[in-house]
Motif scaffolding. Structure first.
Motif, PDB file in Angstrom:
ATOM      1  N   TYR A 167     -43.160  51.669  17.257  1.00 38.34           N
ATOM      2  CA  TYR A 167     -43.145  50.627  18.333  1.00 38.34           C
ATOM      3  C   TYR A 167     -42.772  49.244  17.821  1.00 38.34           C
ATOM      4  CZ  TYR A 167     -45.551  54.228  20.722  1.00 38.34           C
ATOM      5  OH  TYR A 167     -46.052  55.531  21.506  1.00 38.34           O
ATOM      6  N   SER A 168     -42.985  48.786  16.555  1.00 37.98           N
ATOM      7  CA  SER A 168     -42.323  47.645  16.090  1.00 37.98           C
ATOM      8  C   SER A 168     -40.868  47.516  16.266  1.00 37.98           C
ATOM      9  CB  SER A 168     -42.996  47.427  14.424  1.00 37.98           C
ATOM     10  OG  SER A 168     -44.329  47.438  14.329  1.00 37.98           O
ATOM     11  N   ILE A 169     -40.256  48.519  15.530  1.00 40.74           N
ATOM     12  CA  ILE A 169     -38.788  48.589  15.658  1.00 40.74           C
ATOM     13  C   ILE A 169     -38.458  48.857  17.140  1.00 40.74           C
ATOM     14  CG2 ILE A 169     -36.792  49.860  15.086  1.00 40.74           C
ATOM     15  CD1 ILE A 169     -38.079  50.807  12.336  1.00 40.74           C
ATOM     16  N   GLY A 170     -38.869  49.646  17.912  1.00 34.10           N
ATOM     17  CA  GLY A 170     -38.479  49.677  19.294  1.00 34.10           C
ATOM     18  C   GLY A 170     -38.609  48.369  19.987  1.00 34.10           C
ATOM     19  N   THR A 171     -39.822  47.632  19.892  1.00 35.09           N
ATOM     20  CA  THR A 171     -39.984  46.650  20.771  1.00 35.09           C
ATOM     21  C   THR A 171     -39.344  45.341  20.410  1.00 35.09           C
ATOM     22  OG1 THR A 171     -42.464  47.287  21.066  1.00 35.09           O
ATOM     23  CG2 THR A 171     -41.945  44.863  21.567  1.00 35.09           C
ATOM     24  N   VAL A 172     -39.015  45.319  18.842  1.00 35.64           N
ATOM     25  CA  VAL A 172     -38.331  44.061  18.495  1.00 35.64           C
ATOM     26  C   VAL A 172     -36.962  44.033  18.770  1.00 35.64           C
ATOM     27  CG1 VAL A 172     -37.435  42.691  16.256  1.00 35.64           C
ATOM     28  CG2 VAL A 172     -39.926  43.642  16.724  1.00 35.64           C
ATOM     29  N   ASN A 173     -36.349  45.207  18.697  1.00 32.96           N
ATOM     30  CA  ASN A 173     -34.777  45.863  18.862  1.00 32.96           C
ATOM     31  C   ASN A 173     -34.642  45.316  20.465  1.00 32.96           C
ATOM     32  OD1 ASN A 173     -34.357  46.059  16.349  1.00 32.96           O
ATOM     33  ND2 ASN A 173     -33.624  48.354  16.887  1.00 32.96           N
ATOM     34  N   THR A 174     -35.497  45.694  21.342  1.00 33.74           N
ATOM     35  CA  THR A 174     -35.295  45.668  22.902  1.00 33.74           C
ATOM     36  C   THR A 174     -35.470  44.021  23.381  1.00 33.74           C
ATOM     37  OG1 THR A 174     -36.261  47.708  23.255  1.00 33.74           O
ATOM     38  CG2 THR A 174     -36.255  46.213  24.953  1.00 33.74           C
ATOM     39  N   ALA A 175     -36.617  43.352  22.671  1.00 32.06           N
ATOM     40  CA  ALA A 175     -36.546  41.572  22.784  1.00 32.06           C
ATOM     41  C   ALA A 175     -35.444  41.176  22.284  1.00 32.06           C
ATOM     42  CB  ALA A 175     -37.992  41.479  22.130  1.00 32.06           C
ATOM     43  N   GLU A 176     -34.705  41.816  21.181  1.00 30.84           N
ATOM     44  CA  GLU A 176     -33.636  41.072  20.703  1.00 30.84           C
ATOM     45  C   GLU A 176     -32.495  40.763  21.331  1.00 30.84           C
ATOM     46  OE1 GLU A 176     -31.322  41.190  16.208  1.00 30.84           O
ATOM     47  OE2 GLU A 176     -32.157  43.136  17.001  1.00 30.84           O
ATOM     48  N   PHE A 177     -32.325  41.737  22.529  1.00 31.75           N
ATOM     49  CA  PHE A 177     -31.252  41.513  23.207  1.00 31.75           C
ATOM     50  C   PHE A 177     -31.222  40.298  24.206  1.00 31.75           C
ATOM     51  CE2 PHE A 177     -29.793  42.270  27.772  1.00 31.75           C
ATOM     52  CZ  PHE A 177     -28.377  42.042  27.530  1.00 31.75           C
ATOM     53  N   PHE A 178     -32.518  40.132  24.682  1.00 37.90           N
ATOM     54  CA  PHE A 178     -32.692  38.851  25.328  1.00 37.90           C
ATOM     55  C   PHE A 178     -32.662  37.476  24.655  1.00 37.90           C
ATOM     56  CE2 PHE A 178     -34.580  42.410  27.579  1.00 37.90           C
ATOM     57  CZ  PHE A 178     -34.278  42.348  28.915  1.00 37.90           C
ATOM     58  N   VAL A 179     -33.223  37.654  23.278  1.00 38.94           N
ATOM     59  CA  VAL A 179     -32.986  36.517  22.495  1.00 38.94           C
ATOM     60  C   VAL A 179     -31.662  36.291  22.119  1.00 38.94           C
ATOM     61  CG1 VAL A 179     -33.584  35.749  20.276  1.00 38.94           C
ATOM     62  CG2 VAL A 179     -35.505  37.088  21.408  1.00 38.94           C
ATOM     63  N   THR A 180     -30.722  37.409  21.761  1.00 35.71           N
ATOM     64  CA  THR A 180     -29.406  37.213  21.469  1.00 35.71           C
ATOM     65  C   THR A 180     -28.647  36.349  22.652  1.00 35.71           C
ATOM     66  OG1 THR A 180     -29.695  39.093  20.173  1.00 35.71           O
ATOM     67  CG2 THR A 180     -27.395  38.435  20.910  1.00 35.71           C
ATOM     68  N   VAL A 181     -28.684  36.980  23.822  1.00 33.13           N
ATOM     69  CA  VAL A 181     -28.161  36.643  25.117  1.00 33.13           C
ATOM     70  C   VAL A 181     -28.542  35.033  25.302  1.00 33.13           C
ATOM     71  CG1 VAL A 181     -28.109  36.545  27.402  1.00 33.13           C
ATOM     72  CG2 VAL A 181     -27.814  38.731  26.175  1.00 33.13           C
ATOM     73  N   ALA A 182     -29.755  34.657  24.983  1.00 34.13           N
ATOM     74  CA  ALA A 182     -29.970  33.213  25.240  1.00 34.13           C
ATOM     75  C   ALA A 182     -29.463  32.352  24.130  1.00 34.13           C
ATOM     76  CB  ALA A 182     -31.664  33.080  25.054  1.00 34.13           C
ATOM     77  N   ILE A 183     -29.550  32.609  22.857  1.00 29.04           N
ATOM     78  CA  ILE A 183     -28.807  32.030  21.737  1.00 29.04           C
ATOM     79  C   ILE A 183     -27.135  31.802  22.138  1.00 29.04           C
ATOM     80  CG2 ILE A 183     -28.287  31.945  19.243  1.00 29.04           C
ATOM     81  CD1 ILE A 183     -31.014  33.350  18.921  1.00 29.04           C
ATOM     82  N   SER A 184     -26.687  32.922  22.596  1.00 30.54           N
ATOM     83  CA  SER A 184     -25.113  33.011  22.813  1.00 30.54           C
ATOM     84  C   SER A 184     -24.917  31.801  24.079  1.00 30.54           C
ATOM     85  CB  SER A 184     -24.779  34.306  23.123  1.00 30.54           C
ATOM     86  OG  SER A 184     -25.016  35.203  22.107  1.00 30.54           O
ATOM     87  N   VAL A 185     -25.733  31.976  24.927  1.00 32.90           N
ATOM     88  CA  VAL A 185     -25.461  31.195  26.010  1.00 32.90           C
ATOM     89  C   VAL A 185     -25.745  29.640  25.520  1.00 32.90           C
ATOM     90  CG1 VAL A 185     -26.772  30.169  28.245  1.00 32.90           C
ATOM     91  CG2 VAL A 185     -25.988  32.663  27.853  1.00 32.90           C
ATOM     92  N   ALA A 186     -26.688  29.401  24.463  1.00 33.28           N
ATOM     93  CA  ALA A 186     -26.806  28.057  23.992  1.00 33.28           C
ATOM     94  C   ALA A 186     -25.507  27.557  23.286  1.00 33.28           C
ATOM     95  CB  ALA A 186     -28.020  27.919  23.101  1.00 33.28           C
TER      96      ALA A 186
END
Length: 258
Positions: A167-186
């Motif tokens: 659940y650590s890996i699955g949750t972190v990897n799934t959240a990472e998509f939204f974090v990555t999109v936000a950083i890329s937009v920035a």
């Protein structure tokens, strides 16, 4: 074409490791880009552009296999987005030569964190819900400023404090998509508004970004298979030593020893 093939293999290998451990794609990819002389902001932007595609593939896989703890997911994602945008703004506001020593130190710390995780293993103490949001904030900030760090920062902390690795890996990897999109937009916003005018390193390395994207996307579905045949602890030791080696190499270049 040579750059594309080189970073195709870098992206492929980094994503295999990331899918198995929940960390290391950004750290490995950005470290290699920095080693090739790409400015820190351009390296971070390149890696996050590639990660938009690789994290999307990974997120779909983890959701499908029910590896996501949704109670952790939402506070982790929101805080990670805030930290990531802040980190991108800081990175694009500072001259690349000024930030390089801090990036080298950061990568060294990440390598030590990964090795510590390999040595210590998981704790029996459950992760406190109060730590989730602050952990996401720090992870997002480190991810943007270092071109990678979300996984090493967040996954290591969650597993180390008792959260089940699945659940650590699955949750972190799934959240990472939204974090990555936000950083890329920035990063894109900083580019379009003229806040960040040193984009030469990014524009000149389009082939490298393409290689990272294609290699990472093709490797994402194989991660589950790799987990079954290679012990996670062995993978963790390998990644830690690799990051420290590349950090040492970059440090030697920074001080013009090599």
């Amino acid at each position: 074409m040579q750059d594309f093939l080189l970073f195709f293999f870098v992206g492929f290998g980094a994503q295999i490791v990331d899918g198995a451990l929940g960390m290391a794609y950004g750290v490995v990819s950005s470290t290699v880009l920095l080693a090739f002389g790409v400015p820190p902001a351009a390296a971070s932007a390149s890696v996050h552009a590639a990660e938009v595609f690789t994290t999307a593939t990974s997120a779909v896989s983890h959701v499908a296999h029910k590896n996501v703890n949704w109670k952790m997911f939402f506070p982790l994602t929101i805080a990670g987005v805030v930290g990531g945008v802040l980190g991108a703004y800081v990175l694009t506001s500072i001259d690349g030569n000024t930030i390089k020593p801090f990036i080298v130190v950061y990568l060294g710390i990440m390598g030590l964190v990964i090795l510590w995780r390999a040595w210590k293993g998981a704790s029996k103490t459950p992760t406190s819900p109060k730590l989730i949001a602050p952990l996401g904030l720090v992870g997002g900030f480190c991810d943007a400023t270092g071109g990678g760090g979300w996984g090493p920062t967040v996954t290591s902390a969650l597993v180390g404090t008792g959260t089940e690795p699945r659940y650590s890996i699955g949750t972190v990897n799934t959240a990472e998509f939204f974090v990555t999109v936000a950083i890329s937009v920035a990063f894109v916003t900083a580019l379009l508004t003229g806040h960040w005018d040193k984009t030469g390193g990014l524009m000149q390395h389009a082939a490298a970004v393409a290689g990272l994207v294609v290699g990472g996307v093709l490797a994402a579905p194989l991660a589950g298979w790799v987990v079954k045949i290679v012990p996670v602890k062995i993978f963790t030791w390998m990644v830690g030593f690799l990051v420290l080696f590349l950090c040492l190499y970059q440090g030697l270049r920074l001080f013009k020893i090599i």
